[in-house]
Design a protein around this motif. Structure first.
Motif, PDB file in Angstrom:
ATOM      1  N   PRO A 139      10.417  -0.159 -15.140  1.00  0.00           N
ATOM      2  CA  PRO A 139       9.352  -0.978 -15.726  1.00  0.00           C
ATOM      3  C   PRO A 139       8.516  -0.200 -16.735  1.00  0.00           C
ATOM      4  N   SER A 140       8.029  -0.913 -17.728  1.00  0.00           N
ATOM      5  CA  SER A 140       7.188  -0.295 -18.757  1.00  0.00           C
ATOM      6  C   SER A 140       5.796  -0.901 -18.812  1.00  0.00           C
ATOM      7  N   THR A 141       5.560  -1.965 -18.068  1.00  0.00           N
ATOM      8  CA  THR A 141       4.259  -2.628 -18.079  1.00  0.00           C
ATOM      9  C   THR A 141       3.542  -2.402 -16.754  1.00  0.00           C
ATOM     10  N   SER A 142       2.259  -2.692 -16.736  1.00  0.00           N
ATOM     11  CA  SER A 142       1.466  -2.549 -15.519  1.00  0.00           C
ATOM     12  C   SER A 142       0.407  -3.633 -15.494  1.00  0.00           C
ATOM     13  N   GLU A 143      -0.211  -3.794 -14.343  1.00  0.00           N
ATOM     14  CA  GLU A 143      -1.250  -4.800 -14.185  1.00  0.00           C
ATOM     15  C   GLU A 143      -2.253  -4.327 -13.153  1.00  0.00           C
ATOM     16  N   PRO A 144      -3.529  -4.712 -13.302  1.00  0.00           N
ATOM     17  CA  PRO A 144      -4.521  -4.330 -12.285  1.00  0.00           C
ATOM     18  C   PRO A 144      -4.453  -5.286 -11.102  1.00  0.00           C
ATOM     19  N   VAL A 145      -4.567  -4.746  -9.910  1.00  0.00           N
ATOM     20  CA  VAL A 145      -4.659  -5.587  -8.721  1.00  0.00           C
ATOM     21  C   VAL A 145      -5.799  -5.081  -7.853  1.00  0.00           C
ATOM     22  N   ALA A 146      -6.429  -6.007  -7.143  1.00  0.00           N
ATOM     23  CA  ALA A 146      -7.477  -5.627  -6.201  1.00  0.00           C
ATOM     24  C   ALA A 146      -6.886  -4.725  -5.129  1.00  0.00           C
ATOM     25  N   LEU A 147      -7.684  -3.781  -4.673  1.00  0.00           N
ATOM     26  CA  LEU A 147      -7.213  -2.804  -3.700  1.00  0.00           C
ATOM     27  C   LEU A 147      -6.617  -3.482  -2.469  1.00  0.00           C
ATOM     28  N   ALA A 148      -7.245  -4.548  -1.998  1.00  0.00           N
ATOM     29  CA  ALA A 148      -6.766  -5.226  -0.791  1.00  0.00           C
ATOM     30  C   ALA A 148      -5.421  -5.902  -0.997  1.00  0.00           C
ATOM     31  N   ALA A 149      -5.012  -6.111  -2.267  1.00  0.00           N
ATOM     32  CA  ALA A 149      -3.739  -6.770  -2.564  1.00  0.00           C
ATOM     33  C   ALA A 149      -2.672  -5.782  -3.020  1.00  0.00           C
ATOM     34  N   ALA A 150      -2.955  -4.485  -2.936  1.00  0.00           N
ATOM     35  CA  ALA A 150      -2.057  -3.486  -3.524  1.00  0.00           C
ATOM     36  C   ALA A 150      -1.044  -2.919  -2.534  1.00  0.00           C
TER      37      ALA A 150
END
Length: 412
Positions: free
Chosen positions: A28-39
């Motif tokens: 993968p070359s992309t990323s996204e932010p996620v809430a800590l509780a959903a990581a």
């Protein structure tokens, strides 16, 4: 021990097949932010560096008394208690010749250089006797003792577990940058397959493969797209695989990858894509396929449920992890343990047989194997708690060392 003839030269070894899969796996070359509780279970996209030193300030490692060690000699061990400091509060600078009642996690007051645990002290009203043999500098966790601000604490490519989320939370982080979920389209080939819950007709069986495969992929954190049953028809197979390739990052089909007249998955891949391998020298699971449908990676497993399970555990799992961006060595950990079985008729292929751990009379672990080699027995997978790796053509006697791979290493 004895040896027999080698496996077919057309079939790749497990290591060669896996190397080919990983060489051709897109990362993968992309990323996204996620809430800590959903990581949980997501893959960290960039190294995580601490925004602060840990500990952030000097604090007490014990419930006890904070003091200046040099004050003990002049006071004959008895010191007045000048203040009380609990976790979450900050005391005042320590007055000369005094002690502070302090609790675990509380900041050490300015001027104190030692904490003595309460069990070693004698309290008398508002004064406390400190044992003269107490160690100077004891029971204080100093600022930056674990790591300094800016230290890399979690490497990129780490699949995040509860411990990683706990560490991130302790640094005050509310979200993390992770790789997108891998989308995997799955289907099962065969006109004989019927969905669980529906009535069985003549010659029909319930489709367990899609559920098994989907559950294995979900446990790896994938987004599963169900293509349903793939009919035993070349045109329909081509259309289904193409639909999966358009919707997903990876397409997986069970069944239809051998060379029978009604095995249409492999010919379909060759028609609408490319095939990079089609045999692996293992039992169960020799007839597998790997290639591309258009630009989308494709993996085809055998239709027998145990063969599906074994090939997905040994080949699909590392392929998926690499496509998710997981770095490092993807090989499962193995245990080298004595056999609790005899293996007088080895296969010419390397065999991954269902096994579990048992204790001998002295309480030491040994490896026991399932009685049947049938690759259709799902019961054997429930009975087992791992696989034993058996070399081709090698007989085994009870007590011989064998390599056991726990399911816990293959299913997450």
């Amino acid at each position: 021990m004895s040896a027999s003839c080698p496996a077919s030269p057309r079939a790749l070894s497990l290591e060669a097949a896996l190397a080919r899969l990983l060489e051709q796996a897109p990362t993968p070359s992309t990323s996204e932010p996620v809430a800590l509780a959903a990581a949980l279970g997501r893959v960290l996209a960039a190294p995580l560096r601490s925004p602060l030193a840990v500990p952030h300030w000097d604090h007490s490692a014990m419930d006890g008394y904070a003091l200046r060690h040099a004050d003990l000699a002049a006071a004959d061990g008895w010191l007045p208690i000048g203040q009380r400091i609990t976790a979450g509060t900050v005391g005042t600078p320590l007055a000369p010749g005094s002690a502070a009642r302090i609790f675990t996690g509380a900041p050490v007051p300015e001027g104190a250089d030692t904490v003595v645990m309460q069990e070693q002290c004698e309290r008398d009203g508002e004064r406390v006797r400190i044992p003269p043999e107490c160690k100077a500098g004891g029971n204080i966790r100093h600022a930056g003792e674990d790591f300094a601000a800016g230290t890399e604490v979690i490497a990129a490519g780490t699949r995040l577990g509860p411990q990683h989320l706990g560490l991130a939370a302790s640094l005050g982080l509310a979200e993390l940058m992770v790789r997108p979920r891998l989308r995997v389209a799955i289907g099962a080939s065969g006109d004989e397959l019927v969905a669980p819950g529906a009535p069985l007709g003549p010659g029909q069986i319930y489709d367990s493969n899609r559920l098994t495969l989907g559950a294995m992929l979900s446990a790896l954190g994938c987004e599963v797209i169900d293509l349903g049953r793939i009919p035993d028809d070349l045109e329909a197979t081509c259309a289904t695989l193409a639909r999966g390739a358009d919707a997903a990052d990876l397409v997986i089909a069970s069944g239809g990858v051998s060379v029978g007249e009604e095995d249409h998955v492999r010919p379909a891949v060759e028609r609408i894509g490319t095939l990079a391998l089609h045999q692996v020298a293992i039992r169960p699971g020799k007839p597998v396929a790997f290639g591309r449908v258009g630009d989308t990676p494709f993996f085809g497993s055998p239709g027998n449920p145990v063969s599906l399970f074994v090939t997905c555990a040994l080949l699909v799992r590392p392929l998926v992890l690499r496509m998710q961006g997981v770095g490092g060595d993807l090989a499962p950990r193995r245990l080298r343990l004595p056999a609790a079985f005899a293996w007088p008729r080895p296969d010419k292929r390397r065999e991954f047989h269902r096994a579990r751990l048992v204790e001998d009379d002295s309480g030491q672990p040994r490896v026991e194997v399932f009685a049947s080699r049938s690759s259709a027995s799902l019961r054997s997978l429930v009975w087992a708690d791992g696989l034993v790796d058996l070399a081709p053509g090698v007989t085994i006697a009870p007590g011989d060392p064998v390599e056991f791979i726990p399911f816990t290493e293959l299913l997450h």
